[in-house]
Design a protein around this motif. Structure first.
Motif, PDB file in Angstrom:
ATOM      1  N   ALA A 132       0.839  -1.205   0.000  1.00 57.12           N
ATOM      2  CA  ALA A 132       0.000   0.000   0.000  1.00 57.12           C
ATOM      3  C   ALA A 132       0.874   1.255   0.000  1.00 57.12           C
ATOM      4  CB  ALA A 132      -0.934  -0.009   1.212  1.00 57.12           C
ATOM      5  N   ARG A 133       1.921   1.239   0.806  1.00 56.31           N
ATOM      6  CA  ARG A 133       2.824   2.389   0.848  1.00 56.31           C
ATOM      7  C   ARG A 133       3.552   2.581  -0.473  1.00 56.31           C
ATOM      8  NH1 ARG A 133       5.109   2.120   7.083  1.00 56.31           N
ATOM      9  NH2 ARG A 133       3.214   3.072   7.906  1.00 56.31           N
ATOM     10  N   MET A 134       3.993   1.484  -1.071  1.00 57.69           N
ATOM     11  CA  MET A 134       4.672   1.565  -2.362  1.00 57.69           C
ATOM     12  C   MET A 134       3.733   2.135  -3.428  1.00 57.69           C
ATOM     13  SD  MET A 134       5.013  -0.061  -5.583  1.00 57.69           S
ATOM     14  CE  MET A 134       4.114  -1.552  -5.285  1.00 57.69           C
ATOM     15  N   LEU A 135       2.486   1.661  -3.438  1.00 55.20           N
ATOM     16  CA  LEU A 135       1.528   2.142  -4.439  1.00 55.20           C
ATOM     17  C   LEU A 135       1.176   3.610  -4.208  1.00 55.20           C
ATOM     18  CD1 LEU A 135      -0.826  -0.951  -4.795  1.00 55.20           C
ATOM     19  CD2 LEU A 135       0.917  -0.140  -6.418  1.00 55.20           C
ATOM     20  N   LEU A 136       1.056   4.023  -2.958  1.00 57.59           N
ATOM     21  CA  LEU A 136       0.789   5.437  -2.662  1.00 57.59           C
ATOM     22  C   LEU A 136       1.923   6.311  -3.208  1.00 57.59           C
ATOM     23  CD1 LEU A 136      -0.671   7.799  -1.165  1.00 57.59           C
ATOM     24  CD2 LEU A 136       0.804   7.253   0.778  1.00 57.59           C
ATOM     25  N   VAL A 137       3.154   5.941  -2.915  1.00 60.99           N
ATOM     26  CA  VAL A 137       4.307   6.716  -3.388  1.00 60.99           C
ATOM     27  C   VAL A 137       4.364   6.692  -4.913  1.00 60.99           C
ATOM     28  CG1 VAL A 137       6.835   6.846  -3.396  1.00 60.99           C
ATOM     29  CG2 VAL A 137       5.608   6.452  -1.247  1.00 60.99           C
ATOM     30  N   LEU A 138       4.101   5.545  -5.497  1.00 57.60           N
ATOM     31  CA  LEU A 138       4.076   5.444  -6.953  1.00 57.60           C
ATOM     32  C   LEU A 138       3.023   6.381  -7.545  1.00 57.60           C
ATOM     33  CD1 LEU A 138       4.784   3.845  -9.678  1.00 57.60           C
ATOM     34  CD2 LEU A 138       2.651   2.640  -9.159  1.00 57.60           C
ATOM     35  N   MET A 139       1.809   6.338  -7.007  1.00 61.19           N
ATOM     36  CA  MET A 139       0.728   7.154  -7.574  1.00 61.19           C
ATOM     37  C   MET A 139       1.036   8.645  -7.460  1.00 61.19           C
ATOM     38  SD  MET A 139      -2.702   4.873  -6.693  1.00 61.19           S
ATOM     39  CE  MET A 139      -2.783   5.430  -5.033  1.00 61.19           C
ATOM     40  N   GLN A 140       1.632   9.059  -6.349  1.00 60.17           N
ATOM     41  CA  GLN A 140       2.006  10.462  -6.217  1.00 60.17           C
ATOM     42  C   GLN A 140       3.121  10.805  -7.203  1.00 60.17           C
ATOM     43  OE1 GLN A 140       0.214  12.719  -4.280  1.00 60.17           O
ATOM     44  NE2 GLN A 140      -1.036  10.880  -4.271  1.00 60.17           N
ATOM     45  N   GLY A 141       4.065   9.892  -7.353  1.00 64.48           N
ATOM     46  CA  GLY A 141       5.147  10.098  -8.309  1.00 64.48           C
ATOM     47  C   GLY A 141       4.649  10.158  -9.748  1.00 64.48           C
TER      48      GLY A 141
END
Length: 194
Positions: free
Chosen positions: A159-168
């Motif tokens: 979930a944290r990886m996907l959040l950072v990815l989506m913001q990126g």
């Protein structure tokens, strides 16, 4: 006798949100707000406070309007992974779409512009990100319990990886002329869900 407002505060807040989202905090002056909202400076101050307070209220409005849609997408009954994949792909598509890419995400824009030096804005950004992370974590934990996600995968870390990815994706999409960069990054990240 108290005077009645000669404008709709909700419509004015929405108009302020749109202006701040398009131009950013620093590039939006009080004169810009007066002109765009079509109300006097004194009315803006009396209703919303100063420019900073109005910006924070606009950011709150943005999050209020966006969060129910995310909750609906990620909490549907049935398989959870298709909804997570669809959300990531939607973020990637919006990052490449000309209508969305110039504006980006209001939360991401706020993080980049105000987050490092504005504690009130940073708290709202963090609350928004925490909410999205929680929604993703819940969907991924459900996916793991339903056998869609391998048991060796950590739903919180994903979930944290996907959040950072989506913001990126939002940040890169604003400046990149190569739509493949965003699309390929999203698809590569989604392989971690297999």
């Amino acid at each position: 006798m108290a005077r009645t407002k000669e404008f709709d505060p909700e419509a004015a807040l929405q108009a302020a949100l749109e202006l701040f989202w398009r131009r950013g905090y620093e590039a939006t002056s009080m004169a810009d707000l007066v002109e765009h909202l079509g109300i006097g400076r004194a009315s803006i101050y009396a209703t919303f406070g100063n420019k900073h307070e109005l910006y924070l209220k606009a950011l709150d409005r943005y999050n209020e309007n966006r969060d129910p849609a995310l909750l609906g997408e990620l909490s549907q009954s049935g398989p959870a992974l298709p909804a997570v994949r669809a959300l990531v792909r939607r973020f990637a598509a919006e990052a490449n779409d000309d209508d969305h890419r110039t504006q980006g995400c209001f939360v991401t824009n706020t993080a980049a512009e105000l987050g490092p030096h504005d504690p009130a804005a940073a708290r709202r950004v963090e609350a928004s990100w925490s909410h999205v992370e929680t929604l993703l974590h819940s969907a991924l934990a459900r996916a793991r319990s339903q056998g869609e996600l391998p048991t060796d995968r950590d739903p919180r870390a994903l979930a944290r990886m996907l959040l950072v990815l989506m913001q990126g994706l939002r940040v890169v999409g604003k400046a990149s002329d190569d739509p493949g960069r965003v699309r390929d990054a999203a698809e590569q990240a989604l392989t971690l869900l297999d």
